[in-house]
Design a protein around this motif. Structure first.
Motif, short mmCIF file in Angstrom:
data_model
loop_
_atom_site.label_atom_id
_atom_site.label_comp_id
_atom_site.label_asym_id
_atom_site.label_seq_id
_atom_site.Cartn_x
_atom_site.Cartn_y
_atom_site.Cartn_z
N LEU A 9 0.83 -1.21 0.00
CA LEU A 9 0.00 0.00 0.00
C LEU A 9 0.86 1.25 0.00
N LEU A 10 2.06 1.12 0.59
CA LEU A 10 3.01 2.22 0.60
C LEU A 10 3.29 2.66 -0.83
N TYR A 11 3.47 1.65 -1.70
CA TYR A 11 3.79 1.98 -3.09
C TYR A 11 2.55 2.45 -3.85
N ARG A 12 1.38 2.25 -3.24
CA ARG A 12 0.18 2.81 -3.86
C ARG A 12 -0.05 4.24 -3.37
N GLY A 13 0.78 4.68 -2.43
CA GLY A 13 0.67 6.06 -1.96
C GLY A 13 -0.48 6.27 -0.99
N TYR A 14 -0.95 5.19 -0.34
CA TYR A 14 -2.03 5.35 0.63
C TYR A 14 -1.51 6.06 1.88
N SER A 15 -2.43 6.76 2.56
CA SER A 15 -2.02 7.45 3.78
C SER A 15 -1.73 6.41 4.86
N ARG A 16 -0.98 6.88 5.85
CA ARG A 16 -0.57 5.99 6.93
C ARG A 16 -1.76 5.33 7.61
N SER A 17 -2.79 6.12 7.92
CA SER A 17 -3.92 5.56 8.67
C SER A 17 -4.69 4.56 7.81
N ARG A 18 -4.80 4.86 6.52
CA ARG A 18 -5.52 3.96 5.63
C ARG A 18 -4.75 2.65 5.47
N ARG A 19 -3.42 2.76 5.35
CA ARG A 19 -2.58 1.56 5.26
C ARG A 19 -2.79 0.69 6.47
N ARG A 20 -2.69 1.33 7.62
CA ARG A 20 -2.82 0.64 8.89
C ARG A 20 -4.13 -0.12 8.99
N ALA A 21 -5.21 0.59 8.66
CA ALA A 21 -6.55 -0.01 8.79
C ALA A 21 -6.69 -1.21 7.87
N LEU A 22 -6.27 -1.04 6.60
CA LEU A 22 -6.41 -2.14 5.64
C LEU A 22 -5.54 -3.33 6.04
N ALA A 23 -4.31 -3.03 6.49
CA ALA A 23 -3.39 -4.11 6.86
C ALA A 23 -3.93 -4.87 8.06
N LEU A 24 -4.47 -4.14 9.03
CA LEU A 24 -5.02 -4.81 10.22
C LEU A 24 -6.22 -5.67 9.84
N GLU A 25 -7.02 -5.15 8.92
CA GLU A 25 -8.20 -5.90 8.48
C GLU A 25 -7.77 -7.23 7.86
N LYS A 26 -6.73 -7.18 7.02
CA LYS A 26 -6.29 -8.40 6.34
C LYS A 26 -5.60 -9.36 7.32
#
Ligand SMILES: Nc1ncnc2c1ncn2[C@@H]1O[C@H](COP(=O)(O)OP(=O)(O)OP(=O)(O)O)[C@@H](O)[C@H]1O
Ligand SMILES: [Mg+2]
Lengths: 242, 402
Positions: free
Chosen positions: A120-137
């Motif tokens: 997601l970092l390489y998709r340029g997502y914001s830190r909070s969005r990355r965090r939320a999606l990663a935790l969900e997965k």
């Protein structure tokens, strides 16, 4: 037959024709893939089997746009992959493909959460969005309570589940898994397979995985049998494994 | 935004890989620090030497017996000493000049039960003005003392503290060999020059020295002060002509005496300090090189791990340039941090060492920049190079790298 055709999408997810991959030169030349034709449609769950050295990994790497064939054509969603440059290949991997390796390939000394966030970092997502999606997965693979652990603090099965979460986090069109359970015991292996079945059925993610275990191949709807760089059999598990 | 997040990410990677980061940084710190210390010490020493010479006076000429040689004392033994008439000849025949004839020897000064080896210098009334050196406490010699070869002396601050400590000194008696003299003054403290302590000295009237210490009428060195820097060369050639006459040097023969100005001395010494600078620069180059090799080794050792890491990043969809940017920022950041630490330690160390050695510390910006640029450059190049290579591979090649 015509009804079946009509229900299928016009453009297959994956379409390979006459794919050859050679390693080495002259005498030492190895024909890892020797003329492979393969079509996979969206939503399919395919297991690839075959003896060791039959070209399964080579095929997966080409499917995953991690490697390029020596000969033949490969179209992903109708796009000729041979025409893409390095950056476009990277974008293809980033947008559509989740790859799971036999050897996990997680970043060392990096927490499970950060490993899953990486694409997601390489998709340029914001830190909070990355965090939320990663935790969900991570929760989806049953590792919500292990988010802060680094790979060396996780079991093999847990590491592989982190790797699957990483492959999932971008909501790819297809997950390509090369012996994802090769390093796991049968209980863990079944858990991973069931997870993949769920993803396939509930989210419609196409799955193509390599396995040596007939027990695990039966989870798939379609089994391919490789031999000497060619496809020997292609059918339901019952057809191929009988 | 992109830059800030790259820097944050790089910082995180640096912290994550503490061992590798520390070792790389140490290479840079040592490279930069060593160079800075070596060069600053060399610079401070050189500066001190030249400052001391300059402080002796731009208009000063030193005339001593002996042929040609550059250093003091060249071939002095073979040449006859001067005497008072030589000083008189210069004073009367050369204009725009003040002459201070001196004679010196080593002697042990005794006060009570204290002995102190020191140098004794016989002087005339012109000495203080010519050497631009004043009496700090007490008084200079009176004319009667100078003419009457009286047993009086003026001592340097070092001699004073060695023999008298903090106690009263004026009017005290001091023994120099067979001569007992009375201390009438203490010289003002003078900057130490080239290892020898100028303040460790006993001054007596020249006549006293000749009659009661040396037992002859020799003058060993004459200090001349020109009235102005612009007449220096004229004075120099006049003095040479007068001295050749005085000493009956035949036309065509070499001078059997030296007339040196501070510029000559400065040149003589600067050839020494140039050698020293070259030597120090060689050491500096070696330490930079060693630091560079250290950085390089660490980077090369981690190539496999890093190449696989890049393979992973490429496999999950990073573009080559994104990986490169990250590695470049990481290497640059590490090199900068190491470089700054090296500068801080180098300057701190230089300052402490200079202080210890009684030298004047002053930063040399050029060398700080050069050493920083070099080490940082090595760090960046070798941190970046594996990434550059790996980002060109197929992801699968990078992942298989061993
Ligand atoms: N990088 C390479 N260089 C040279 N030969 C290779 C390389 N990768 C694979 N091969 C060869 O290509 C053939 C196919 O290898 P591949 O890894 O695809 O087999 P596989 O079916 O995945 O086997 P396994 O089940 O053991 O993983 C093998 O003979 C192998 O030796
Ligand atoms: Mg394989």
């Amino acid at each position: 037959m015509s009804a079946a055709l009509a229900s299928e999408p016009a453009v297959p997810l994956i379409e390979m024709h006459g794919i050859k991959k050679f390693y080495g030169q002259g005498e030492a030349r190895v024909r890892a893939l020797d003329g492979l034709d393969l079509i996979i449609h969206e939503g399919e769950y395919v297991a690839v089997m075959g003896s060791s050295g039959s070209g399964k990994s080579t095929c997966m790497n080409i499917l995953g746009a991690l490697d390029v064939p020596t000969e033949g054509t490969y179209a992903f969603k109708g796009v000729d992959v041979a025409r893409l440059d390095r950056d476009q290949l990277a974008l293809l991997r980033r947008q559509y493909i989740g790859f799971v390796f036999q050897s996990f390939n997680l970043l060392a000394r990096t927490s499970a959460l950060e490993n899953v966030e990486l694409p997601l970092l390489y998709r340029g997502y914001s830190r909070s969005r990355r965090r939320a999606l990663a935790l969900e997965k991570l929760a989806m693979v049953g590792l919500a309570d292990r988010a802060k652990h680094t790979p060396s603090e996780l079991s093999g099965g847990q590491q592989q589940r982190v790797a699957i979460a990483r492959a999932l986090v971008t909501d790819p069109a297809v997950i390509l898994a090369d012996e994802p359970t090769g390093n796991l015991d049968s209980q863990r292996s079944r858990e991973i397979m069931e997870l993949l079945v769920r993803l396939n059925e509930e989210r419609g993610i196409s799955i193509c995985l390599v396995t040596h275990e007939p027990d695990l191949a039966v989870y798939a709807k379609r089994v391919l049998w490789f031999q000497d760089g060619r496809m020997l059999k292609d059918g339901t598990p019952q057809e191929v494994l009988s | 935004m992109m830059v800030i997040s790259s820097i944050l990410m790089a910082l995180r990677e640096i912290i994550r890989n503490k061992m590798r980061s520390t070792l790389t940084a140490i290479g840079i710190v040592i490279g930069v620090g060593a160079v800075i210390v070596v060069v600053h010490l060399g610079d401070a020493t050189t500066r001190q030497i030249t400052d001391n010479i300059a402080s002796m006076g731009q208009n000063l000429l030193i005339v001593s017996p002996g042929a040609g040689g550059r250093g003091p004392g060249g071939a002095r033994a073979s040449a006859p000493p001067f005497d008072t008439s030589d000083a008189k000849a210069i004073a009367t025949q050369v204009s725009n000049v003040t002459v201070a004839p001196t004679a010196s020897s080593m002697s042990t000064a005794i006060v009570g039960n204290k002995n102190w080896p020191t140098s004794v210098l016989g002087i005339t009334e012109t000495y203080f003005a010519v050497r631009d050196w004043e009496v700090g406490e007490g008084r200079a010699f009176e004319e009667s003392e100078l003419n009457g070869a009286r047993p009086v002396c003026i001592i340097g601050t070092t001699t004073k503290s060695e023999l008298f400590g903090e106690g009263d000194v004026l009017g005290q008696k001091m023994r120099l060999g067979k001569l007992t003299c009375e201390v009438v003054g203490v010289m003002a403290e003078k900057a130490t020059s080239m290892g020898s302590d100028a303040n460790d000295i006993v001054l007596v009237p020249l006549k006293t020295f000749q009659r009661r210490i040396a037992g002859n009428f020799d003058v060993s060195t004459m200090y001349l002060s020109a009235s102005d820097a612009s007449v220096m060369s004229q004075v120099e050639s006049d003095v040479t002509r007068v001295m050749r006459e005085q000493r009956r040097v035949k036309a065509g023969d070499q001078d059997d005496f030296n007339v040196r100005n501070m510029q000559d001395l400065m040149n003589a010494i600067s050839s020494t300090t140039e050698d020293m600078t070259a030597f120090l620069s060689a050491i500096a180059a070696v330490s930079l090189f060693v630091g560079g090799i250290g950085i390089m080794n660490i980077m090369l050792v981690s190539v496999t791990e890093r190449t696989r890491e890049i393979g992973i990043r490429l496999a999950i969809g990073a573009r080559g340039r994104e990986v490169l940017l990250q590695f470049l920022v990481e290497a640059g950041l590490l090199a900068t941090l190491g470089g700054l630490l090296g500068i801080a330690l180098g300057l701190g160390g230089s300052y402490a060492l200079c202080k210890q050695a009684g030298l004047n510390f002053a930063p040399v910006p050029g060398i700080i920049l050069i050493s920083f640029a070099f080490s940082a450059g090595v760090g960046v190049i070798f941190g970046f190079w594996p990434a550059w290579k790996a980002a060109r591979m197929n992801p699968i090649e990078a992942l298989r790298h061993e």
